[in-house]
Scaffold this motif. Structure first.
Motif, PDB file in Angstrom:
ATOM      1  N   ALA A  87       0.817  -1.210   0.000  1.00  0.00           N
ATOM      2  CA  ALA A  87       0.000   0.000   0.000  1.00  0.00           C
ATOM      3  C   ALA A  87       0.850   1.259   0.000  1.00  0.00           C
ATOM      4  CB  ALA A  87      -0.935   0.000   1.208  1.00  0.00           C
ATOM      5  N   TRP A  88       1.800   1.336   0.936  1.00  0.00           N
ATOM      6  CA  TRP A  88       2.515   2.592   1.182  1.00  0.00           C
ATOM      7  C   TRP A  88       3.951   2.600   0.676  1.00  0.00           C
ATOM      8  CZ3 TRP A  88      -1.254   5.638   2.432  1.00  0.00           C
ATOM      9  CH2 TRP A  88      -2.333   5.160   3.188  1.00  0.00           C
ATOM     10  N   GLY A  89       4.469   1.465   0.233  1.00  0.00           N
ATOM     11  CA  GLY A  89       5.851   1.386  -0.203  1.00  0.00           C
ATOM     12  C   GLY A  89       6.721   0.726   0.835  1.00  0.00           C
ATOM     13  N   ALA A  90       7.863   0.237   0.399  1.00  0.00           N
ATOM     14  CA  ALA A  90       8.771  -0.510   1.280  1.00  0.00           C
ATOM     15  C   ALA A  90       9.820   0.405   1.898  1.00  0.00           C
ATOM     16  CB  ALA A  90       9.446  -1.628   0.493  1.00  0.00           C
ATOM     17  N   TYR A  91       9.450   1.625   2.234  1.00  0.00           N
ATOM     18  CA  TYR A  91      10.391   2.639   2.712  1.00  0.00           C
ATOM     19  C   TYR A  91       9.587   3.701   3.450  1.00  0.00           C
ATOM     20  CZ  TYR A  91       8.676   3.130  -2.004  1.00  0.00           C
ATOM     21  OH  TYR A  91       7.865   3.062  -3.122  1.00  0.00           O
ATOM     22  N   GLY A  92      10.289   4.522   4.226  1.00  0.00           N
ATOM     23  CA  GLY A  92       9.612   5.603   4.926  1.00  0.00           C
ATOM     24  C   GLY A  92       8.950   5.150   6.215  1.00  0.00           C
ATOM     25  N   PRO A  93       8.406   6.089   6.991  1.00  0.00           N
ATOM     26  CA  PRO A  93       7.842   5.766   8.304  1.00  0.00           C
ATOM     27  C   PRO A  93       6.598   4.884   8.248  1.00  0.00           C
ATOM     28  CG  PRO A  93       7.371   8.055   7.711  1.00  0.00           C
ATOM     29  CD  PRO A  93       8.351   7.541   6.703  1.00  0.00           C
ATOM     30  N   GLY A 148      -5.293  -0.703 -11.204  1.00  0.00           N
ATOM     31  CA  GLY A 148      -4.224  -0.183 -12.049  1.00  0.00           C
ATOM     32  C   GLY A 148      -2.867  -0.728 -11.648  1.00  0.00           C
ATOM     33  N   THR A 149      -2.595  -0.739 -10.346  1.00  0.00           N
ATOM     34  CA  THR A 149      -1.318  -1.263  -9.872  1.00  0.00           C
ATOM     35  C   THR A 149      -1.212  -2.751 -10.164  1.00  0.00           C
ATOM     36  OG1 THR A 149      -1.318   0.403  -8.109  1.00  0.00           O
ATOM     37  CG2 THR A 149       0.206  -1.434  -7.870  1.00  0.00           C
ATOM     38  N   GLY A 150      -2.320  -3.470 -10.071  1.00  0.00           N
ATOM     39  CA  GLY A 150      -2.305  -4.900 -10.377  1.00  0.00           C
ATOM     40  C   GLY A 150      -1.909  -5.181 -11.817  1.00  0.00           C
ATOM     41  N   LEU A 172       5.934  -2.380  -6.715  1.00  0.00           N
ATOM     42  CA  LEU A 172       5.029  -1.260  -6.886  1.00  0.00           C
ATOM     43  C   LEU A 172       4.327  -0.958  -5.577  1.00  0.00           C
ATOM     44  CD1 LEU A 172       4.832  -2.953  -9.865  1.00  0.00           C
ATOM     45  CD2 LEU A 172       3.480  -0.920 -10.357  1.00  0.00           C
ATOM     46  N   ALA A 173       3.779   0.253  -5.469  1.00  0.00           N
ATOM     47  CA  ALA A 173       3.052   0.666  -4.273  1.00  0.00           C
ATOM     48  C   ALA A 173       1.825   1.462  -4.693  1.00  0.00           C
ATOM     49  CB  ALA A 173       3.941   1.516  -3.364  1.00  0.00           C
ATOM     50  N   LEU A 174       0.718   1.226  -4.022  1.00  0.00           N
ATOM     51  CA  LEU A 174      -0.509   1.956  -4.338  1.00  0.00           C
ATOM     52  C   LEU A 174      -0.313   3.462  -4.152  1.00  0.00           C
ATOM     53  CD1 LEU A 174      -3.343  -0.202  -2.685  1.00  0.00           C
ATOM     54  CD2 LEU A 174      -2.171  -0.534  -4.861  1.00  0.00           C
ATOM     55  N   ALA A 175       0.453   3.852  -3.138  1.00  0.00           N
ATOM     56  CA  ALA A 175       0.668   5.272  -2.890  1.00  0.00           C
ATOM     57  C   ALA A 175       1.436   5.930  -4.029  1.00  0.00           C
ATOM     58  CB  ALA A 175       1.405   5.477  -1.570  1.00  0.00           C
ATOM     59  N   ARG A 176       2.334   5.184  -4.671  1.00  0.00           N
ATOM     60  CA  ARG A 176       3.065   5.747  -5.811  1.00  0.00           C
ATOM     61  C   ARG A 176       2.146   5.866  -7.023  1.00  0.00           C
ATOM     62  NH1 ARG A 176       4.634   8.260  -9.086  1.00  0.00           N
ATOM     63  NH2 ARG A 176       6.683   8.469 -10.077  1.00  0.00           N
ATOM     64  N   THR A 177       1.279   4.890  -7.234  1.00  0.00           N
ATOM     65  CA  THR A 177       0.293   4.995  -8.305  1.00  0.00           C
ATOM     66  C   THR A 177      -0.633   6.182  -8.061  1.00  0.00           C
ATOM     67  OG1 THR A 177       0.374   2.592  -8.588  1.00  0.00           O
ATOM     68  CG2 THR A 177      -1.489   3.740  -9.576  1.00  0.00           C
ATOM     69  N   ALA A 178      -0.990   6.407  -6.784  1.00  0.00           N
ATOM     70  CA  ALA A 178      -1.831   7.551  -6.436  1.00  0.00           C
ATOM     71  C   ALA A 178      -1.143   8.864  -6.788  1.00  0.00           C
ATOM     72  CB  ALA A 178      -2.171   7.515  -4.952  1.00  0.00           C
ATOM     73  N   GLY A 179       0.143   8.962  -6.501  1.00  0.00           N
ATOM     74  CA  GLY A 179       0.883  10.170  -6.837  1.00  0.00           C
ATOM     75  C   GLY A 179       0.921  10.421  -8.328  1.00  0.00           C
ATOM     76  N   TRP A 180       1.074   9.363  -9.100  1.00  0.00           N
ATOM     77  CA  TRP A 180       1.045   9.476 -10.565  1.00  0.00           C
ATOM     78  C   TRP A 180      -0.311  10.016 -11.026  1.00  0.00           C
ATOM     79  CZ3 TRP A 180      -0.183   4.842 -14.129  1.00  0.00           C
ATOM     80  CH2 TRP A 180       0.035   5.175 -15.474  1.00  0.00           C
ATOM     81  N   LEU A 181      -1.384   9.487 -10.474  1.00  0.00           N
ATOM     82  CA  LEU A 181      -2.730   9.921 -10.868  1.00  0.00           C
ATOM     83  C   LEU A 181      -2.958  11.386 -10.530  1.00  0.00           C
ATOM     84  CD1 LEU A 181      -5.652   9.388 -11.807  1.00  0.00           C
ATOM     85  CD2 LEU A 181      -6.144   8.612  -9.477  1.00  0.00           C
ATOM     86  N   VAL A 182      -2.583  11.787  -9.330  1.00  0.00           N
ATOM     87  CA  VAL A 182      -2.878  13.148  -8.871  1.00  0.00           C
ATOM     88  C   VAL A 182      -2.030  14.180  -9.598  1.00  0.00           C
ATOM     89  CG1 VAL A 182      -2.742  14.706  -6.874  1.00  0.00           C
ATOM     90  CG2 VAL A 182      -3.686  12.398  -6.614  1.00  0.00           C
TER      91      VAL A 182
END
Length: 454
Positions: A312-318, A356-358, A383-393
């Motif tokens: 969901a959020w990526g394999a990095y960060g808090p 989309g991420t799938g 891949l991460a859903l949050a990164r796909t979200a950033g691409w969309l926005v």
């Protein structure tokens, strides 16, 4: 750069192959304030092109089959979990406690479809399983307080943020530094020799074995797509975590399903891994590492493996260790604020981050297999859903009116008999000349098969 050009570039594809893609644009498909139709079309188109490329490679063809992307088929597929019917019964998509709630200072969204997540939410709030009681308890707390308290208890709740508030968050900064599709090499295994294809239907993944260690939607959509393309997909689930029946049926087409306790039966898993070509994981980052299932550990035991991961959020960060779902990522990243109106948060017209991420994850696996056939080497894709979200926005551009109108999903729905009952379901949107039009077999009951390759 158009959305499909960007997606194909992120997958490492040859830009010259984009000329093989044609689109049937339909006005009204996946209508929203954000360009969801364009994102969905790009993800499916890139996946279909990756499949056509691998199919041409295995069939010994100089030309890559033409790819057709129809917005109608894409829209139906992106709503597949809503269109599914079992013996005429409509699906259960969201449980009563999975929704937006007002808090003392804003909004929060919870996800309580699974019993254990629901129990943890109720424990934090100290209330029974009653909508009015939950509503009253949340109204007395701040959004961020609820988010942190429920997370600490192992539940799922996310505070509504604007795009600007998300941009200021450390997790957003970490996600934004990464490419849409993270790709890497795991070892120096020799080039993969794939048997040639010669059947009446072009199945690019025929003969490949895929271990499916995913749950919910994005990962299962990816492995459902690989099954469509001929892969032998074996989904493994822990016995103590039953999947939601309708969700399993929707994403189970073409697959087999088995139960395996990794703590008690490592020998069976190692036997499966020894003959696997691809492993796809969809658990939160690090959750499987204690079982020796990190990409590096898997490749050490099975050189030449393709390991695909989605989170969901990526394999990095808090937030790298946090659980998450499409609906919650929409809330955190500002999408729900952008899609809302009159002071109320909203949602995308489909769970487009998941779907989309799938499709992008399946495309990344297919491209990795193509690259291996030339260069060798085990591969990792992430891949991460949050990164796909950033691409969309931020980056996906809306196009003009469609060539035709979208009058509903009817032409892209079909019915199939199965051990689960008579299924109405969406047809696959991945389409290229000579490729499959539907899955070879329907879904099976959860955990009904043996944990072995056939």
């Amino acid at each position: 750069m158009t959305a499909i050009n960007f997606a194909w570039s992120e997958l490492g594809g040859d830009p010259a192959l984009l000329s093989r893609v044609s689109t049937s644009a339909r006005e009204g498909a996946l209508q929203g304030r954000l360009p969801v139709r364009e994102l969905a079309r790009a993800c499916v188109g890139a996946c279909a092109l990756a499949a056509a490329e691998l199919g041409a490679r295995r069939a010994g063809r100089a030309d890559v089959p033409r790819v057709r992307v129809d917005d109608g088929a894409v829209a139906a597929a992106f709503h597949s979990e809503r269109h599914l019917q079992v013996d005429g019964r409509a699906p259960v998509v969201f449980a009563p406690l999975s929704r937006f709630w007002r808090t003392a200072d804003g909004w929060v969204r919870t996800h309580a479809n699974y019993p254990h997540h629901r129990a943890r939410l109720l424990d934090v709030l100290g209330v029974p399983e009653d909508v009015a009681a939950v509503e009253a308890a949340l109204a007395r707390r701040s959004s961020l307080e609820v988010e942190e308290a429920v997370y600490e208890a192992g539940g799922l709740a996310v505070a509504l943020r604007t795009p600007q508030e998300w941009a200021a968050h450390e997790q957003a900064a970490e996600v934004g530094r990464r490419p849409l599709v993270e790709r890497g090499r795991l070892d120096s295994a020799p080039a993969r020799v794939l048997p040639p294809l010669d059947g009446p239907v072009l199945l690019p993944a025929a003969g490949l074995r895929v271990l499916d260690l995913t749950r919910v939607l994005a990962g299962p959509v990816a492995t459902r797509t690989l099954a469509l393309l001929g892969a032998d997909v074996l989904r493994l689930d822990p016995p103590h975590l039953p999947e939601l029946p309708d969700q399993h049926a929707d994403t189970g087409f073409g697959k087999r399903s088995a139960l395996l306790d990794l703590t008690a039966d490592r020998r069976t898993f190692e036997e499966l891994l020894a003959r696997a070509d691809v492993v796809v994981t969809g658990y939160r980052p690090g959750a499987l590492d204690r079982f020796g299932l990190s990409p590096e550990a898997l490749a050490e035991r099975r050189p030449g493996l393709v390991v695909a991961q989605v989170s969901a959020w990526g394999a990095y960060g808090p937030w790298r260790g946090r659980r998450g779902f499409d609906s919650l990522v929409q809330v955190a990243t500002g999408i729900a604020a952008l899609e809302g109106s009159a002071g109320q948060p909203g949602a995308l017209p489909a769970q487009a981050l998941d779907h989309g991420t799938g499709y992008l994850l399946a495309a990344a696996v297919l491209r990795a297999l193509t690259e291996q056939s030339y260069e060798g080497g085990g591969r990792s894709v992430r891949l991460a859903l949050a990164r796909t979200a950033g691409w969309l926005v931020r980056d996906v551009e809306a196009d003009g009116p469609g060539d035709a109108s979208y009058d509903g999903p009817g032409p892209w729905l079909t019915e199939t008999d199965s051990a689960l009952g008579r299924l109405r379901h969406a047809l696959p949107p991945v389409s290229f000349d000579g490729g499959p039009a539907d899955w070879a077999r329907p879904p099976v009951p959860w955990g009904s098969g043996p944990a072995r390759w056939v």
